[in-house]
Design an enzyme around this catalytic site. Sequence first.
Site, PDB file in Angstrom:
ATOM      1  NE  ARG A 148      -3.199  -2.987   0.507  1.00  0.00           N
ATOM      2  CZ  ARG A 148      -3.899  -3.644  -0.412  1.00  0.00           C
ATOM      3  NH1 ARG A 148      -4.021  -3.169  -1.637  1.00  0.00           N
ATOM      4  NH2 ARG A 148      -4.480  -4.767  -0.122  1.00  0.00           N
ATOM      5  CG  ASN A 199       0.674  -8.513   6.017  1.00  0.00           C
ATOM      6  OD1 ASN A 199      -0.053  -8.977   6.888  1.00  0.00           O
ATOM      7  ND2 ASN A 199       0.238  -7.650   5.111  1.00  0.00           N
ATOM      8  CD  GLU A 280      -6.078  -8.443   6.141  1.00  0.00           C
ATOM      9  OE1 GLU A 280      -4.900  -8.062   5.997  1.00  0.00           O
ATOM     10  OE2 GLU A 280      -7.052  -7.785   5.753  1.00  0.00           O
ATOM     11  NE  ARG A 313      -1.664  -3.526  12.556  1.00  0.00           N
ATOM     12  CZ  ARG A 313      -2.233  -3.882  11.418  1.00  0.00           C
ATOM     13  NH1 ARG A 313      -2.280  -5.154  11.061  1.00  0.00           N
ATOM     14  NH2 ARG A 313      -2.773  -2.985  10.627  1.00  0.00           N
ATOM     15  CE  LYS A 348      -5.847  -1.798   9.901  1.00  0.00           C
ATOM     16  NZ  LYS A 348      -6.090  -2.373   8.560  1.00  0.00           N
ATOM     17  CG  ASP A 353      -8.825  -2.126   6.210  1.00  0.00           C
ATOM     18  OD1 ASP A 353      -7.956  -1.462   6.773  1.00  0.00           O
ATOM     19  OD2 ASP A 353      -8.581  -2.940   5.296  1.00  0.00           O
ATOM     20  CD  GLU A 375      -2.611   0.089  12.221  1.00  0.00           C
ATOM     21  OE1 GLU A 375      -2.573  -0.719  13.171  1.00  0.00           O
ATOM     22  OE2 GLU A 375      -2.546  -0.272  11.034  1.00  0.00           O
ATOM     23  CD  GLU A 381      -5.345  -0.473   1.904  1.00  0.00           C
ATOM     24  OE1 GLU A 381      -4.808  -0.258   3.007  1.00  0.00           O
ATOM     25  OE2 GLU A 381      -5.880  -1.561   1.613  1.00  0.00           O
ATOM     26  CG  HIS A 491     -14.227  -2.542   2.085  1.00  0.00           C
ATOM     27  ND1 HIS A 491     -13.552  -2.869   0.934  1.00  0.00           N
ATOM     28  CD2 HIS A 491     -13.395  -2.883   3.106  1.00  0.00           C
ATOM     29  CE1 HIS A 491     -12.377  -3.385   1.248  1.00  0.00           C
ATOM     30  NE2 HIS A 491     -12.239  -3.389   2.573  1.00  0.00           N
ATOM     31  CD1 TRP A 514     -11.811  -9.568   3.137  1.00  0.00           C
ATOM     32  CD2 TRP A 514     -10.651 -11.085   1.997  1.00  0.00           C
ATOM     33  NE1 TRP A 514     -10.730  -9.936   3.912  1.00  0.00           N
ATOM     34  CE2 TRP A 514     -10.002 -10.870   3.236  1.00  0.00           C
ATOM     35  CE3 TRP A 514     -10.101 -12.020   1.111  1.00  0.00           C
ATOM     36  CZ2 TRP A 514      -8.830 -11.537   3.610  1.00  0.00           C
ATOM     37  CZ3 TRP A 514      -8.928 -12.681   1.484  1.00  0.00           C
ATOM     38  CH2 TRP A 514      -8.301 -12.442   2.717  1.00  0.00           C
TER      39      TRP A 514
HETATM   40  C1  BDP Z   1      -5.564  -3.556   4.927  1.00  0.00           C
HETATM   41  C2  BDP Z   1      -4.611  -3.642   3.789  1.00  0.00           C
HETATM   42  C3  BDP Z   1      -3.638  -4.778   3.906  1.00  0.00           C
HETATM   43  C4  BDP Z   1      -3.004  -4.765   5.284  1.00  0.00           C
HETATM   44  C5  BDP Z   1      -4.078  -4.829   6.335  1.00  0.00           C
HETATM   45  C6  BDP Z   1      -3.543  -4.636   7.753  1.00  0.00           C
HETATM   46  O1  BDP Z   1      -5.352  -3.772   2.606  1.00  0.00           O
HETATM   47  O2  BDP Z   1      -2.678  -4.631   2.889  1.00  0.00           O
HETATM   48  O3  BDP Z   1      -2.115  -5.813   5.445  1.00  0.00           O
HETATM   49  O4  BDP Z   1      -4.982  -3.785   6.162  1.00  0.00           O
HETATM   50  O5  BDP Z   1      -3.687  -3.539   8.274  1.00  0.00           O
HETATM   51  O6  BDP Z   1      -6.002  -2.230   4.952  1.00  0.00           O
HETATM   52  O7  BDP Z   1      -2.999  -5.555   8.342  1.00  0.00           O
END
Ligand code: BDP
Length: 682
Positions: A148, A199, A280, A313, A348, A353, A375, A381, A491, A514
């Site tokens: 991103r 990640n 994820e 997180r 977040k 998201d 966060e 993004e 979204h 998703w």
């Molecule tokens: C989403 C993003 C992804 C991130 C995820 C995160 O699309 O790439 O890995 O959040 O925050 O917004 O872990």
Amino acid sequence: MRSMLRSLLTCAASLLFLLPLKAEDGSRLWLRQEGGANGSATLPSANRRLLPTLRIAADELRQAWRGAPVRLLLEKNDALAPDGFRIRPTASGVTISSATPAGVLYGAYRLLALQAMETSLTGELTESPAYDLRILNHWDNLDRTVERGYAGRSLWDWEELTDSMATDNPSSVTYQRYVAYARANASIGINGTVLNNVNASPQILTRAYLHGVKRLADIFRPYGLRVYLSVNFASPMALGELSTADPLDEDVRHWWKAKADEIYRLIPDFGGFLVKANSEGQPGPCDFGRTHAEGANMLADALAPHRGTVMWRAFVYSPTDADRAKQAYLEFQPLDGQFRPNVIIQVKNGPIDFQPREPYSPLFGAMPRTPLMAELQVTQEYLGHANHLAFLAPMWREFFDLVPPASLRAVAGVANIGTDDNWCGHPFAAANWYAFGRLAWNPALGSEAIANEWLRQTFGTDEAFVAPISQLMLESREAVVDYMMPLGLHHIFAWGHHYGPEPWCDIPGARPDWLPPYYHRADSIGIGFDRTRTGSDAVSQYPPALAELYNDPATCPEHYLLWFHHLPWNYAMKSGRTLWDELCRHYDRGVRQTRGFQQTWDAMKPYVDPDRFADVQARLRIQARDATWWRDACLLYFQTFARQPIPYDLERPIHGLDELKQVQLPIGNHECPDEELLNKYR
Ligand code: BDP
């Protein structure tokens, strides 16, 4: 005589006005003061460990300060947080004092910012950061792609950093870039940085990479910037050293303790770990039947002897029947009070998201016995990547205005920084880095004040420029909301890259949460996600007064309406118009605003150097076309359910729905489409 002189002066001034402005590449960000000012700054006596930071403060002032001599002072002040500072005009000059060298440095940058903004220091100025930890999160991969990230590659040159034979060359371009990065952060009070993607590759914890991390930490330290790492919870297994990563297993606990000891031997002031676990596809304690608290506490125990912190997180949502907006709360709220004192839960800002608009995450205020941090996403993004001008301070203001202040201990921002000359891609994206730092320092600052500060330092102080462009910045985020997803929609982005619209997106076999239809729920009756007490009941996660407010469509703020309610197409809005009509008008307004931004910007040519002017102009053109694409895609698609005309007084769509459904931008999650590509596909 006098009038002649005056007309000569006027003539000279207008000539000056006509002189072309020197091209700028934006690399100096908001720190554009020329050196050679011959300022004077005296240092306090301090021990060797403290000196490098104080020296930077003195050097900065010597190079750029044009006022009376400055005295730097290390001095305790019980009324201020440790990194707070006091700037005091005295008979012989100005004194900057703080209890810490970093505080003195922040004071020096503040004084220089005032000078750059042509704001005079009229009396004493004291400032104290609201949070001890103000940290950037880089989603940088070790191969130098940035998840991103839309501003080039990762700043961290791991090939060089991990080369044990290479010696640091302070005059090299990369080294200078590291210094410039630390300096820019210090100038706005950012004091922490997580170098790698949440990640996380387990490789970051190997000896070669840790050595590279140490090299960065050594460069950043004098600027008061501490280094942190994202870690993969299954690292002991992934690195082939253990057969489990169960947080209650003795060997696992020992592995992490030894790893922490190894890191602290290299980096004595290492900040700690950031962890994305059981989210994820990332591994986590739940894979071993343990809770998030057990996982976080194990890492916290390893870091505690070194005073390190775990930022754990709360971005979790497993495929269950529960509304995705409720899941982080359902998982974490019951764990309140179970975490070690050196764990902070990183939440977040919104429950889903980083959407262009979300209500705040109800976890804030719901875990009184656990420190929480917010966060925020600085990288755009979901707001047009590096192509759209979207000043995010107003979005973050909404968050800070609603969230209970006592529930927040720290603030993190997902960085938008890369190797592009101007750091952030869009010349205006640096305003979001700046705004993040300023709000993490003082969450009460107004968006307009921040826009003004940034513009005056980044472009110049002429009011004929600052006034209209600050207005444009202030309107920009709402414009994005309008042309992408107004009235609480969220979204409805294209799969994968999150750049363009794809409200119809349906990928067989994909997780429903998703896919856009999960969120907009458009049908022949109406549109929106029913999160009321009779729907998913997400409203009940909020404090009772807010729950009440959000539960009733008549009292729910209209900008959250379709977030909380599924309403008929003909639902009567406050304006007296129907929901469908109002929706069309929001999309239309967003498009018109982008056209207005182009007009405003074009008139600014005399005030901006040619390179930055042309760059912004080109990106505004993309934004205006994208806005039309968004409007047409969303309205034509929703119209198939609403079965009503787009109000006849509005501009007509210029695309066809079938044609738009064919658009498949071939970009990954670390690319920003350029104009040529967009023209080809859209
Ligand atoms: C989403 C993003 C992804 C991130 C995820 C995160 O699309 O790439 O890995 O959040 O925050 O917004 O872990």
